[in-house]
Design an enzyme around this catalytic site. Structure first.
Site, PDB file in Angstrom:
ATOM      1  N   LYS A 199       0.790  -1.352   0.266  1.00 24.82           N
ATOM      2  CA  LYS A 199       0.242   0.390  -0.167  1.00 24.82           C
ATOM      3  C   LYS A 199       0.909   1.444  -0.124  1.00 24.82           C
ATOM      4  O   LYS A 199       1.508   1.309   1.082  1.00 24.82           O
ATOM      5  CB  LYS A 199      -0.883   0.308   0.978  1.00 24.82           C
ATOM      6  N   GLY A 251       7.317   4.415   8.149  1.00 22.40           N
ATOM      7  CA  GLY A 251       6.467   5.692   8.796  1.00 22.40           C
ATOM      8  C   GLY A 251       6.598   5.857   9.851  1.00 22.40           C
ATOM      9  O   GLY A 251       7.558   6.279  10.573  1.00 22.40           O
ATOM     10  N   THR A 253       6.195   7.152  13.975  1.00 23.26           N
ATOM     11  CA  THR A 253       6.202   5.738  15.140  1.00 23.26           C
ATOM     12  C   THR A 253       4.759   6.080  16.068  1.00 23.26           C
ATOM     13  O   THR A 253       4.265   4.605  16.199  1.00 23.26           O
ATOM     14  CB  THR A 253       7.026   6.989  16.367  1.00 23.26           C
ATOM     15  N   GLU A 254       4.011   6.610  15.694  1.00 20.40           N
ATOM     16  CA  GLU A 254       2.245   6.988  16.533  1.00 20.40           C
ATOM     17  C   GLU A 254       1.449   5.655  15.437  1.00 20.40           C
ATOM     18  O   GLU A 254       1.478   4.436  16.537  1.00 20.40           O
ATOM     19  CB  GLU A 254       1.620   8.029  15.767  1.00 20.40           C
ATOM     20  N   GLY A 256       3.269   2.460  13.685  1.00 20.10           N
ATOM     21  CA  GLY A 256       3.941   1.916  14.375  1.00 20.10           C
ATOM     22  C   GLY A 256       3.711   1.335  15.761  1.00 20.10           C
ATOM     23  O   GLY A 256       3.271   0.076  15.357  1.00 20.10           O
ATOM     24  N   GLU A 273       9.345   0.477  10.517  1.00 18.55           N
ATOM     25  CA  GLU A 273      11.200   1.872  10.071  1.00 18.55           C
ATOM     26  C   GLU A 273      10.166   2.527  10.198  1.00 18.55           C
ATOM     27  O   GLU A 273       9.522   3.313   9.706  1.00 18.55           O
ATOM     28  CB  GLU A 273      11.394   1.551   8.920  1.00 18.55           C
ATOM     29  N   CYS A 307      13.792  10.675   7.178  1.00 21.79           N
ATOM     30  CA  CYS A 307      13.705  10.310   8.878  1.00 21.79           C
ATOM     31  C   CYS A 307      14.800   9.692   9.329  1.00 21.79           C
ATOM     32  O   CYS A 307      15.233   9.776  10.104  1.00 21.79           O
ATOM     33  CB  CYS A 307      12.568   8.466   8.721  1.00 21.79           C
ATOM     34  N   GLU A 404       9.839  14.902  16.335  1.00 16.19           N
ATOM     35  CA  GLU A 404      10.462  15.287  14.856  1.00 16.19           C
ATOM     36  C   GLU A 404       9.444  16.204  13.812  1.00 16.19           C
ATOM     37  O   GLU A 404       9.012  15.866  14.056  1.00 16.19           O
ATOM     38  CB  GLU A 404      10.543  13.354  13.705  1.00 16.19           C
TER      39      GLU A 404
HETATM   40  P1  NAI Z   1       1.650   7.786   8.578  1.00 18.30           P
HETATM   41  O1  NAI Z   1       2.519   6.742   9.436  1.00 18.30           O
HETATM   42  O2  NAI Z   1       0.423   7.419   8.972  1.00 18.30           O
HETATM   43  O3  NAI Z   1       1.578   7.139   7.388  1.00 18.30           O
HETATM   44  C1  NAI Z   1       2.538   5.951   6.262  1.00 18.30           C
HETATM   45  C2  NAI Z   1       1.992   5.467   5.637  1.00 18.30           C
HETATM   46  O4  NAI Z   1       0.859   4.692   6.834  1.00 18.30           O
HETATM   47  C3  NAI Z   1       1.419   6.076   4.683  1.00 18.30           C
HETATM   48  O5  NAI Z   1       1.022   4.550   3.483  1.00 18.30           O
HETATM   49  C4  NAI Z   1      -0.237   5.332   5.849  1.00 18.30           C
HETATM   50  O6  NAI Z   1      -1.240   5.211   4.620  1.00 18.30           O
HETATM   51  C5  NAI Z   1      -0.099   4.662   6.436  1.00 18.30           C
HETATM   52  N1  NAI Z   1      -1.098   4.807   7.459  1.00 18.30           N
HETATM   53  C6  NAI Z   1      -1.640   5.156   8.713  1.00 18.30           C
HETATM   54  N2  NAI Z   1      -2.291   5.164   9.214  1.00 18.30           N
HETATM   55  C7  NAI Z   1      -1.950   3.745   9.428  1.00 18.30           C
HETATM   56  C8  NAI Z   1      -2.979   2.595  10.260  1.00 18.30           C
HETATM   57  N3  NAI Z   1      -3.439   3.048  11.132  1.00 18.30           N
HETATM   58  N4  NAI Z   1      -2.321   0.908   9.591  1.00 18.30           N
HETATM   59  C9  NAI Z   1      -1.783   1.052   8.976  1.00 18.30           C
HETATM   60  N5  NAI Z   1      -1.141   2.151   8.217  1.00 18.30           N
HETATM   61  C10 NAI Z   1      -0.957   2.825   8.562  1.00 18.30           C
HETATM   62  O7  NAI Z   1       2.725   9.205   8.193  1.00 18.30           O
HETATM   63  P2  NAI Z   1       1.838  10.917   8.058  1.00 18.30           P
HETATM   64  O8  NAI Z   1       0.673  10.802   8.400  1.00 18.30           O
HETATM   65  O9  NAI Z   1       2.067  10.350   6.459  1.00 18.30           O
HETATM   66  O10 NAI Z   1       3.655  11.210   8.662  1.00 18.30           O
HETATM   67  C11 NAI Z   1       3.559  11.912   9.975  1.00 18.30           C
HETATM   68  C12 NAI Z   1       4.678  12.207  10.803  1.00 18.30           C
HETATM   69  O11 NAI Z   1       5.030  10.967  10.612  1.00 18.30           O
HETATM   70  C13 NAI Z   1       5.845  12.656   9.539  1.00 18.30           C
HETATM   71  O12 NAI Z   1       5.334  14.498   9.852  1.00 18.30           O
HETATM   72  C14 NAI Z   1       6.892  12.689  10.012  1.00 18.30           C
HETATM   73  O13 NAI Z   1       7.335  13.252  10.664  1.00 18.30           O
HETATM   74  C15 NAI Z   1       6.670  11.048  10.358  1.00 18.30           C
HETATM   75  N6  NAI Z   1       6.580  10.137   9.099  1.00 18.30           N
HETATM   76  C16 NAI Z   1       7.865   8.872   8.685  1.00 18.30           C
HETATM   77  C17 NAI Z   1       8.681   8.756   7.791  1.00 18.30           C
HETATM   78  C18 NAI Z   1       9.677   8.029   7.466  1.00 18.30           C
HETATM   79  O14 NAI Z   1      10.688   7.401   6.297  1.00 18.30           O
HETATM   80  N7  NAI Z   1      10.078   7.535   8.864  1.00 18.30           N
HETATM   81  C19 NAI Z   1       7.414   8.831   6.174  1.00 18.30           C
HETATM   82  C20 NAI Z   1       6.359   9.770   6.934  1.00 18.30           C
HETATM   83  C21 NAI Z   1       6.734  10.289   7.759  1.00 18.30           C
END
Ligand code: NAI
Ligand code: MG
Length: 493
Positions: A199, A251, A253-254, A256, A273, A307, A404
């Site tokens: 996804k 994505g 930490t929340e 995760g 990650e 990240c 972050e």
């Molecule tokens: P996110 O963690 O919500 O999104 C990442 C992925 O997870 C997307 O594909 C999203 O659709 C999916 N997702 C969202 N909620 C989910 C759930 N409950 N179960 C399964 N999958 C889910 O991140 P978001 O909201 O786009 O960004 C928020 C913050 O997260 C950013 O400001 C940044 O600090 C951090 N982040 C860190 C990343 C990294 O590479 N470690 C990448 C993206 C965001």
């Protein structure tokens, strides 16, 4: 080239009297956008059972690029069934050398179509074409090449043991490196004999969908990789599906944490990650100008949507004034604007919510006493933009030193001794990466051994290679991607 004053006559971003290049936009015609994209299930694009579509936009212009199918629980189930069938009937039965052929093909086609992919990546996500062209695409192809090489040699990766695939992997990726994260996830899974349901992130689904065309071109057997765009709810449905053997997530930490809870007590293996708050440490004996370039690359690369971004600059007190002065001068030279322009250094913020998050955190930083310094470039009228920013007078208790930000915002802290540098570097709930700049090998080895971070770059920053494992400590997650360590996440014994 011409010399512009602070207000360029053509409305182009100009910086305080520095030389500006004439616009050099990459032609976007190479990308043939379709008005609508389906879900990629069992080797073909299909209409979603959900009947729903969502728009993806270009964050640099707010232009709608395309409508993309939204996968609901029924669509997730259909994709998992396709992947299970392909696993049992085809992929798990193929010898490694046959799987390798497909991965090599995918890698070569990606190289052949790299300009198209790079332009699409910059359109959908806002990153500068120079980065998508020179970093994302070469690395994505390299990941497929690297793992193609392992597919028929897995017994050498794990001497004396017999690795077998796990089964079907559900993979969820973010928007900061959309194609590269797809490659990081898909290549090792396939090399080890697993099949995949992936996804992509809701703001950047297009390069993953173009990758499906590459799978078709490579004649990858139907169902081996299925791609189902959607939002967090789609991701949650995927995580909850009972017929998966593995979840891989990159994505926040929340999210995760939510995923870890959801898979607890199931047979699903998990790798996460997550976020980071890396320290980039400059000792007084470092080559300062070289370090300045490393600092700039560490935080303004991909608008800080990284990240492992070097978002905390730890500078030794004796050189702090000099480094801050040089850094301020340097950020005035960054070219902010059209991601498709080949001279652009800093592109658009990926989405409006992300822009708001950056604005909010910087505001908190200033309220808590940090001093704000920003590039005074002219920003485009439309789209989501944030000026390259340096916050000084930051201490470890400040929000901007702990949270972050995921934007082009550097928080500067000072230290006196190597001991203190290591302490501050470790004073974070994250542990993904760190950087250290010094001319003494003993110093950086000592620092690297003390810092709890998955990667520590010495006199460089943001260097990646598929052979080198990447992953975190603490709240940055667990499991590794890349290298032999990354293979271990996709096999059982
Ligand atoms: P996110 O963690 O919500 O999104 C990442 C992925 O997870 C997307 O594909 C999203 O659709 C999916 N997702 C969202 N909620 C989910 C759930 N409950 N179960 C399964 N999958 C889910 O991140 P978001 O909201 O786009 O960004 C928020 C913050 O997260 C950013 O400001 C940044 O600090 C951090 N982040 C860190 C990343 C990294 O590479 N470690 C990448 C993206 C965001
Ligand atoms: Mg988009």
């Amino acid at each position: 080239m011409r010399r512009n004053g602070r207000n360029g006559q053509d409305g182009q971003a100009t910086q305080g009297g520095v030389w500006q290049y004439s616009p050099a936009p990459e032609a976007r015609e190479i990308v043939k956008l379709q008005p609508r994209y389906g879900l990629f299930i069992n080797g073909e694009f299909v209409e979603p059972r959900s009947g729903r579509y969502f728009e993806t936009i270009n964050p640099a212009t707010e232009e709608v690029l395309a409508e993309v199918a939204y996968a609901d629980a029924a669509d997730v189930d259909r994709a998992v069934q396709a992947a299970r069938h392909a696993y049992e009937q085809v992929w798990s039965k193929l010898p490694g050398k046959e799987r390798a052929k497909y991965l090599f093909r995918i890698a070569r086609i990606l190289q052949e179509r790299s300009r198209e992919f790079a332009v699409l990546e910059s359109l959908d996500g806002g990153k500068p074409i120079r980065e998508s062209r020179d970093v994302d695409l070469p690395l994505a192809a390299a990941h497929f090449f690297y793992h193609a090489g392992w597919a028929d040699k897995l017994e050498y990766a794990f001497p004396g043991r017999t690795p077998r695939p796990l089964g079907v992997a559900g993979q969820i990726i973010p928007w900061n490196f959309p194609l590269l994260m797809a490659a990081w996830k898909v290549a090792p899974a396939l090399a080890c004999g697993n099949t995949v349901v992936l996804k992509p992130a809701e703001t950047t689904p297009l390069t993953a969908l173009l990758l499906c065309e590459v799978f078709q071109q490579a004649e990858l057997p139907p169902g081996v990789v299925n791609i189902i765009p959607g939002d967090g709810q789609t991701g949650a449905w995927l995580v909850q599906h009972p017929d998966l053997d593995k979840i891989a997530f990159t994505g926040s930490t929340e999210v995760g944490r939510l995923i870890q809870k959801a898979v607890a007590g199931t047979r699903k293996r998990l790798t996460l990650e997550l976020g980071g708050k890396a320290a980039n440490v400059i000792f007084e004996d470092a080559a300062i100008d070289q370090a300045i370039e490393g600092i700039v690359n560490g935080i303004y690369f991909n608008q800080g949507h990284v990240c492992c971004a070097g978002s905390r600059l730890l500078v030794q007190e004796s050189i702090a004034d000099l480094v801050i002065r040089k850094l301020r001068r340097r950020i005035q030279l960054l070219r902010v604007g059209d991601p498709l322009d080949k001279n652009t250094d800093v592109g658009a913020i990926n989405s409006l919510p992300q822009l708001r998050k950056i604005e909010r955190l910087v505001e908190i930083g200033v309220q808590e006493g940090a001093e704000l310094y920003q590039c005074d470039c002219t920003l485009p009228n439309k789209g989501y933009w944030y000026r390259p920013t340096v916050l000084t007078r930051v201490s470890t208790a400040h929000t901007v030193a702990r949270e972050e930000i995921f934007g082009p915002v550097l928080s500067v802290l000072t230290f006196r001794t190597p001991d203190e540098a290591a302490q501050i570097a470790n004073n974070t709930r994250y542990g993904l990466s760190a950087g250290v700049w010094t001319n003494k090998g003993s110093k950086y080895l000592e620092f690297a051994s003390r810092v709890r971070a998955g990667v520590v770059w010495c006199n460089t920053y943001n260097k990646f290679d598929p052979a080198s494992p990447f992953g975190g400590y603490k709240e940055s997650g667990f499991g590794r991607e890349g290298g032999v360590h990354g293979l271990a996440a996709y096999v059982a014994f």
